[in-house]
Write a protein that holds these residues in place. Sequence first.
Motif, short mmCIF file in Angstrom:
data_model
loop_
_atom_site.label_atom_id
_atom_site.label_comp_id
_atom_site.label_asym_id
_atom_site.label_seq_id
_atom_site.Cartn_x
_atom_site.Cartn_y
_atom_site.Cartn_z
N GLU A 580 -51.57 -4.98 -27.35
CA GLU A 580 -51.95 -4.17 -28.55
C GLU A 580 -53.26 -4.67 -29.33
O GLU A 580 -53.63 -3.77 -30.11
CB GLU A 580 -50.56 -3.78 -29.26
CG GLU A 580 -49.80 -2.77 -28.37
CD GLU A 580 -49.11 -1.79 -29.43
OE1 GLU A 580 -49.48 -1.86 -30.55
OE2 GLU A 580 -48.24 -1.31 -28.93
N GLY A 581 -53.70 -6.06 -29.12
CA GLY A 581 -54.73 -6.34 -29.85
C GLY A 581 -54.14 -6.73 -31.26
O GLY A 581 -54.91 -6.69 -32.04
N LEU A 582 -52.97 -7.02 -31.39
CA LEU A 582 -52.24 -7.63 -32.63
C LEU A 582 -52.66 -9.08 -32.77
O LEU A 582 -51.71 -9.78 -31.98
CB LEU A 582 -50.95 -6.95 -32.87
CG LEU A 582 -50.73 -5.43 -32.64
CD1 LEU A 582 -49.08 -5.24 -32.59
CD2 LEU A 582 -51.52 -4.77 -33.75
N ALA A 583 -53.25 -9.48 -33.95
CA ALA A 583 -53.38 -11.00 -33.91
C ALA A 583 -52.04 -11.58 -34.68
O ALA A 583 -52.19 -11.99 -35.83
CB ALA A 583 -54.55 -11.35 -34.69
N VAL A 584 -51.00 -11.13 -33.87
CA VAL A 584 -49.57 -11.60 -34.59
C VAL A 584 -48.91 -12.82 -33.83
O VAL A 584 -49.12 -12.60 -32.47
CB VAL A 584 -48.54 -10.53 -34.87
CG1 VAL A 584 -47.33 -10.90 -35.26
CG2 VAL A 584 -49.33 -9.31 -35.69
N GLU A 585 -48.60 -13.67 -34.26
CA GLU A 585 -47.84 -14.83 -33.44
C GLU A 585 -46.52 -15.04 -34.12
O GLU A 585 -46.25 -15.45 -35.22
CB GLU A 585 -48.77 -15.94 -33.36
CG GLU A 585 -48.18 -17.22 -32.58
CD GLU A 585 -49.04 -18.51 -32.67
OE1 GLU A 585 -48.52 -19.68 -32.30
OE2 GLU A 585 -50.18 -18.39 -33.06
N PHE A 586 -45.44 -14.89 -33.19
CA PHE A 586 -44.09 -15.43 -33.48
C PHE A 586 -43.77 -16.99 -33.48
O PHE A 586 -44.04 -17.59 -32.55
CB PHE A 586 -43.09 -14.58 -32.60
CG PHE A 586 -41.71 -15.06 -32.65
CD1 PHE A 586 -40.96 -14.80 -33.87
CD2 PHE A 586 -41.10 -16.00 -31.70
CE1 PHE A 586 -39.52 -15.09 -33.77
CE2 PHE A 586 -39.60 -16.05 -31.56
CZ PHE A 586 -39.07 -15.77 -32.81
#
Length: 599
Positions: A580-586
């Motif tokens: 989704e192109g989300l620059a999110v890291e868990f």
Amino acid sequence: MTELMFKGKEFVWNHHLAVPARPLVPHPEKGIGEARLDGNLIVQGDNLHALKALLPMYAGKVDCVFIDPPYNTGEEGWSYNDNVNGPMIREWLDANPVGIDDGLRHDKWCAMMWPRVRLLYELMADDGSIWITLDDNEVHRARLILDEIFGEDCAIGQIVWQKRTSRENRAVLSPSFDHVLVYSKALRDTWKLRRNRLLPTDGGYANPDDDPRGPWASIPFSAQGYREKQVYVITTPTGVQHRPPKGRCWGATEPEFDRLRELDLVYWPKGGNGKPRIKQFPDEAKGLVPMTLWPAAEVGSTEESKKQLLSIFKEYEAQDLQIHAPKPVDLVRRVIEIATRRDSIVMDSFAGTGTTAHAVVEANKFDGGDRRFILVEMEDYADRLTAERVRRVIKGYDFTGTQKTELLRERLNWRALEKADALVHEVQGIENLHGHEFDRIKKEVKDGELVVTGEKAVAERAEGAGGEFTYCTLGEPVELDAILTGEELPAFDALAGILFHMATSQPVPPGETDAERFHVGEVNGTRVWLIYRPDLEWLKSSEAALSLSFARRIAEAHPNERHLVFAPARYVSQRLLDAEGLAVEFVPLPFALYRVERE
């Protein structure tokens, strides 16, 4: 570079990383003013744990560190008690306290200092400096420790401070001085450019000729070396002709000197017969480069500092205060003058009697600055002595007598007598500058020295310098592995600060943390989030997981930023987040014991 080897070094090399994080617990009733962790702090607790507790808020922010660690003379009875896992370390603990007969006392001192200096290094600003007072027992080992941690090119210098003026007849050689080691995070030449300022010029300012521009001081009109255009004859108003002193030249060319004379910037001493000097007004003074010899007459001695402390605690005797050799306020003031700006943070992790806080408060009062102090003291006198001294300095304290402040001390040799008019001029400047601060300015010749002292009668109470501070202790260690078992559930702010520092190597930006939104803070394009509440049942629920909707919401609210989300679980894969192109890291809890590298 020569490496310092000591027994136990392999155990303490990275011990600062293994020290558990502990929250600071404010005690409002023991401080002055509003309890806050971003103001002046006095922390009671082991300084290794306290420094680790301060990292989340103060990493990279401390401008000046002044510490007075144990000198390891063999007579202090200090104990090495860091919880380092290793059978050799455990053996050492059985031999505590460290005494003169302990063959490993120097190794233990190095093992004690190493992790503390490593943490102080992390807390220091890029152009910050550390000042360490020591005697001959450990100064050479301390230099090697600092060379390894800071780098040899970051050694600023080694200062000699005259700690006593009386003779010790019981010693082999009467000890007169201590060392002050100075290192910076910046290279030596870089620190020279960035340091706060040079020391104030000697003497005060006066206006004997009623110059409309105001008080002035005079400086010599000569320079080192030979420059042909700066060697010429100068004729005084009384007709006396002068050439430059031998081996020197005048301070400017003849046309420039004529210009200075037209601007009424030339002063002729000795009634007009002397060699020219140049008027310098306060806002033009460049200041003096600090020397590596600091006499007691300029920065105080241990004898004077004891007397000052006992004047603050008049109800106690020296043995009641458990003091040995407190550092003079003027010594730390000199360091502050050189190493800080008006808004700097000053740290002392071996706080003792609280001299550093006293010096910071006085420096702020003198120049209107807003410097902050952070003190750490582990002994049980942290409240009744360290903090109590700061309370009295801030609020004022009972005192009856005459407060004396030395303003000038000048040895009277033949050279000084030749320049008697300049010395008188200097004393007059002091009287003009400081006369309103005292009841009288006393001038006396004593033991071959001219001593000028400001005296102020105090009938009942010494005036307070103003200010506030927060007193803290250390809370229980935050064990991240125990969060989901319910054994420990730290407050959101405490856990957020620890994780933010782990992830970014930076302190949490003030005012950014918001537990309701699970927001921690942002630095250098990386925004950190923590889905957490100190509620075990909630942590086990689906609300405590990173979801796609949460990821979309934060990415939309803060585009063009990288997002790190600490949470006990997730309901969305990294592959879907990337798709989704989300620059999110868990980043999972409780396994966040590693530092997340920046991309």
